[in-house]
Scaffold this motif. Sequence first.
Motif, PDB file in Angstrom:
ATOM      1  N   GLN A   1      52.743  35.449  36.169  1.00 56.90           N
ATOM      2  CA  GLN A   1      51.482  35.246  35.478  1.00 56.90           C
ATOM      3  C   GLN A   1      51.113  36.473  34.669  1.00 56.90           C
ATOM      4  O   GLN A   1      51.198  37.584  35.152  1.00 56.90           O
ATOM      5  CB  GLN A   1      50.370  34.942  36.483  1.00 56.90           C
ATOM      6  CG  GLN A   1      50.607  33.679  37.261  1.00 56.90           C
ATOM      7  CD  GLN A   1      49.582  33.513  38.351  1.00 56.90           C
ATOM      8  OE1 GLN A   1      48.532  34.139  38.332  1.00 56.90           O
ATOM      9  NE2 GLN A   1      49.884  32.674  39.311  1.00 56.90           N
ATOM     10  N   PRO A   2      50.657  36.265  33.420  1.00 55.86           N
ATOM     11  CA  PRO A   2      50.227  37.409  32.623  1.00 55.86           C
ATOM     12  C   PRO A   2      48.956  38.012  33.216  1.00 55.86           C
ATOM     13  O   PRO A   2      48.136  37.312  33.769  1.00 55.86           O
ATOM     14  CB  PRO A   2      49.967  36.805  31.242  1.00 55.86           C
ATOM     15  CG  PRO A   2      49.918  35.340  31.429  1.00 55.86           C
ATOM     16  CD  PRO A   2      50.583  35.019  32.727  1.00 55.86           C
ATOM     17  N   ASP A   3      48.782  39.330  33.113  1.00 55.30           N
ATOM     18  CA  ASP A   3      47.599  40.002  33.631  1.00 55.30           C
ATOM     19  C   ASP A   3      46.862  40.644  32.460  1.00 55.30           C
ATOM     20  O   ASP A   3      47.095  41.791  32.125  1.00 55.30           O
ATOM     21  CB  ASP A   3      48.006  41.060  34.658  1.00 55.30           C
ATOM     22  CG  ASP A   3      46.803  41.728  35.289  1.00 55.30           C
ATOM     23  OD1 ASP A   3      45.686  41.184  35.178  1.00 55.30           O
ATOM     24  OD2 ASP A   3      46.983  42.804  35.876  1.00 55.30           O
ATOM     25  N   ASP A   4      45.981  39.866  31.807  1.00 55.01           N
ATOM     26  CA  ASP A   4      45.280  40.364  30.637  1.00 55.01           C
ATOM     27  C   ASP A   4      43.764  40.350  30.800  1.00 55.01           C
ATOM     28  O   ASP A   4      43.043  40.530  29.840  1.00 55.01           O
ATOM     29  CB  ASP A   4      45.677  39.564  29.399  1.00 55.01           C
ATOM     30  CG  ASP A   4      45.357  38.089  29.548  1.00 55.01           C
ATOM     31  OD1 ASP A   4      44.752  37.700  30.566  1.00 55.01           O
ATOM     32  OD2 ASP A   4      45.709  37.318  28.646  1.00 55.01           O
ATOM     33  N   GLY A   5      43.263  40.113  32.020  1.00 54.46           N
ATOM     34  CA  GLY A   5      41.837  40.115  32.265  1.00 54.46           C
ATOM     35  C   GLY A   5      41.126  38.843  31.824  1.00 54.46           C
ATOM     36  O   GLY A   5      39.916  38.742  31.926  1.00 54.46           O
ATOM     37  N   GLN A   6      41.838  37.852  31.302  1.00 56.74           N
ATOM     38  CA  GLN A   6      41.249  36.597  30.850  1.00 56.74           C
ATOM     39  C   GLN A   6      41.461  35.539  31.926  1.00 56.74           C
ATOM     40  O   GLN A   6      42.091  35.779  32.932  1.00 56.74           O
ATOM     41  CB  GLN A   6      41.918  36.146  29.556  1.00 56.74           C
ATOM     42  CG  GLN A   6      41.755  37.137  28.420  1.00 56.74           C
ATOM     43  CD  GLN A   6      42.449  36.644  27.174  1.00 56.74           C
ATOM     44  OE1 GLN A   6      42.424  35.468  26.862  1.00 56.74           O
ATOM     45  NE2 GLN A   6      43.080  37.551  26.466  1.00 56.74           N
ATOM     46  N   GLU A   7      40.914  34.339  31.673  1.00 57.73           N
ATOM     47  CA  GLU A   7      41.165  33.215  32.574  1.00 57.73           C
ATOM     48  C   GLU A   7      42.677  33.083  32.723  1.00 57.73           C
ATOM     49  O   GLU A   7      43.387  32.991  31.729  1.00 57.73           O
ATOM     50  CB  GLU A   7      40.631  31.906  31.971  1.00 57.73           C
ATOM     51  CG  GLU A   7      39.148  31.751  32.025  1.00 57.73           C
ATOM     52  CD  GLU A   7      38.673  31.214  33.358  1.00 57.73           C
ATOM     53  OE1 GLU A   7      39.471  30.693  34.150  1.00 57.73           O
ATOM     54  OE2 GLU A   7      37.477  31.334  33.604  1.00 57.73           O
ATOM     55  N   PRO A   8      43.184  33.104  33.946  1.00 59.75           N
ATOM     56  CA  PRO A   8      44.639  32.987  34.099  1.00 59.75           C
ATOM     57  C   PRO A   8      45.118  31.575  33.778  1.00 59.75           C
ATOM     58  O   PRO A   8      44.450  30.598  34.094  1.00 59.75           O
ATOM     59  CB  PRO A   8      44.866  33.323  35.572  1.00 59.75           C
ATOM     60  CG  PRO A   8      43.563  33.054  36.240  1.00 59.75           C
ATOM     61  CD  PRO A   8      42.495  33.264  35.208  1.00 59.75           C
ATOM     62  N   VAL A   9      46.258  31.505  33.126  1.00 57.95           N
ATOM     63  CA  VAL A   9      46.853  30.208  32.799  1.00 57.95           C
ATOM     64  C   VAL A   9      47.193  29.463  34.089  1.00 57.95           C
ATOM     65  O   VAL A   9      47.213  28.239  34.124  1.00 57.95           O
ATOM     66  CB  VAL A   9      48.099  30.387  31.908  1.00 57.95           C
ATOM     67  CG1 VAL A   9      48.799  29.070  31.667  1.00 57.95           C
ATOM     68  CG2 VAL A   9      47.703  31.015  30.584  1.00 57.95           C
ATOM     69  N   ALA A  10      47.433  30.215  35.182  1.00 59.38           N
ATOM     70  CA  ALA A  10      47.784  29.596  36.466  1.00 59.38           C
ATOM     71  C   ALA A  10      46.673  28.680  36.976  1.00 59.38           C
ATOM     72  O   ALA A  10      46.935  27.767  37.752  1.00 59.38           O
ATOM     73  CB  ALA A  10      48.087  30.665  37.506  1.00 59.38           C
ATOM     74  N   GLU A  11      45.438  28.906  36.552  1.00 63.30           N
ATOM     75  CA  GLU A  11      44.311  28.071  36.957  1.00 63.30           C
ATOM     76  C   GLU A  11      44.075  27.011  35.899  1.00 63.30           C
ATOM     77  O   GLU A  11      43.592  27.320  34.811  1.00 63.30           O
ATOM     78  CB  GLU A  11      43.042  28.922  37.116  1.00 63.30           C
ATOM     79  CG  GLU A  11      43.134  29.962  38.197  1.00 63.30           C
ATOM     80  CD  GLU A  11      43.321  29.356  39.579  1.00 63.30           C
ATOM     81  OE1 GLU A  11      42.724  28.303  39.867  1.00 63.30           O
ATOM     82  OE2 GLU A  11      44.076  29.942  40.364  1.00 63.30           O
ATOM     83  N   PRO A  12      44.422  25.742  36.177  1.00 60.76           N
ATOM     84  CA  PRO A  12      44.163  24.695  35.180  1.00 60.76           C
ATOM     85  C   PRO A  12      42.668  24.627  34.859  1.00 60.76           C
ATOM     86  O   PRO A  12      41.831  24.959  35.700  1.00 60.76           O
ATOM     87  CB  PRO A  12      44.635  23.412  35.878  1.00 60.76           C
ATOM     88  CG  PRO A  12      45.598  23.880  36.916  1.00 60.76           C
ATOM     89  CD  PRO A  12      45.073  25.223  37.369  1.00 60.76           C
ATOM     90  N   PRO A  13      42.319  24.206  33.650  1.00 69.89           N
ATOM     91  CA  PRO A  13      40.907  24.119  33.268  1.00 69.89           C
ATOM     92  C   PRO A  13      40.110  23.241  34.232  1.00 69.89           C
ATOM     93  O   PRO A  13      40.630  22.272  34.788  1.00 69.89           O
ATOM     94  CB  PRO A  13      40.950  23.473  31.876  1.00 69.89           C
ATOM     95  CG  PRO A  13      42.323  23.752  31.372  1.00 69.89           C
ATOM     96  CD  PRO A  13      43.208  23.765  32.581  1.00 69.89           C
ATOM     97  N   GLU A  14      38.855  23.597  34.419  1.00 68.99           N
ATOM     98  CA  GLU A  14      37.952  22.838  35.282  1.00 68.99           C
ATOM     99  C   GLU A  14      37.230  21.773  34.462  1.00 68.99           C
ATOM    100  O   GLU A  14      37.062  21.923  33.256  1.00 68.99           O
ATOM    101  CB  GLU A  14      36.927  23.761  35.938  1.00 68.99           C
ATOM    102  CG  GLU A  14      37.532  24.771  36.884  1.00 68.99           C
ATOM    103  CD  GLU A  14      38.190  24.144  38.100  1.00 68.99           C
ATOM    104  OE1 GLU A  14      37.759  23.077  38.543  1.00 68.99           O
ATOM    105  OE2 GLU A  14      39.149  24.750  38.618  1.00 68.99           O
ATOM    106  N   LEU A  15      36.788  20.736  35.134  1.00 66.99           N
ATOM    107  CA  LEU A  15      36.007  19.679  34.504  1.00 66.99           C
ATOM    108  C   LEU A  15      34.526  19.922  34.760  1.00 66.99           C
ATOM    109  O   LEU A  15      34.164  20.651  35.690  1.00 66.99           O
ATOM    110  CB  LEU A  15      36.410  18.318  35.089  1.00 66.99           C
ATOM    111  CG  LEU A  15      37.868  17.913  34.864  1.00 66.99           C
ATOM    112  CD1 LEU A  15      38.194  16.656  35.655  1.00 66.99           C
ATOM    113  CD2 LEU A  15      38.166  17.714  33.390  1.00 66.99           C
ATOM    114  N   ASP A  16      33.675  19.306  33.961  1.00 66.54           N
ATOM    115  CA  ASP A  16      32.233  19.342  34.206  1.00 66.54           C
ATOM    116  C   ASP A  16      31.936  18.558  35.474  1.00 66.54           C
ATOM    117  O   ASP A  16      32.731  17.707  35.897  1.00 66.54           O
ATOM    118  CB  ASP A  16      31.468  18.709  33.047  1.00 66.54           C
ATOM    119  CG  ASP A  16      31.502  19.564  31.786  1.00 66.54           C
ATOM    120  OD1 ASP A  16      31.736  20.782  31.885  1.00 66.54           O
ATOM    121  OD2 ASP A  16      31.287  18.998  30.699  1.00 66.54           O
ATOM    122  N   ASP A  17      30.764  18.800  36.073  1.00 63.54           N
ATOM    123  CA  ASP A  17      30.368  18.098  37.303  1.00 63.54           C
ATOM    124  C   ASP A  17      30.319  16.583  37.128  1.00 63.54           C
ATOM    125  O   ASP A  17      30.515  15.847  38.079  1.00 63.54           O
ATOM    126  CB  ASP A  17      29.009  18.602  37.786  1.00 63.54           C
ATOM    127  CG  ASP A  17      29.075  20.037  38.301  1.00 63.54           C
ATOM    128  OD1 ASP A  17      30.167  20.473  38.729  1.00 63.54           O
ATOM    129  OD2 ASP A  17      28.041  20.722  38.263  1.00 63.54           O
TER     130      ASP A  17
END
Length: 164
Positions: free
Chosen positions: A45-61
């Motif tokens: 995983q890249p370590d650039d201080g941003q949202e990690p690509v390893a975490e898929p995007p979240e959906l709204d409630d």
Amino acid sequence: MRRLLWVAGVAVALVAVTGCTDSSAPGDASSRPALSSSPLSSSEQPDDGQEPVAEPPELDDSEHLAGRQPETKGNASFSYAKGAAGDALIVAVRCQGAGTMKVAVKTVNVSFPLECLAGETTTTYNQVGVSGVEKPGTVSVTAPSGVHWSMTIGRGEPPAEDQQ
């Protein structure tokens, strides 16, 4: 940043809309469909201080999980579950690495390119509202081997202006 891609009727019409979300409602692991490719190890995983690509995007409630692909490199396909009639299909993609990836949702015959950037994590939310989006389906991604990506497929109500 959140960009929505609206697809209406038989003709494909694309309109970019910008907004923000802070939702953090992950889906139940038992509702996840089988995946056809392997995730990358945490050491890749890249370590650039941003949202990690390893975490898929979240959906709204207000949105419901239909499928999720953890961090993947290059090409892959995965399945997503069926939804309720009248709901829109949400395709949320997070990517990093120089190159253009192509996302194809075969069930509804929709595809779109996404430009990924070296050293920057980009997250794009696309919403598809065409006939047949309630069916289960498959998402296929074609991406250069240097592009890391993850994806969340969800279901949600179409915007009020798209409802008849």
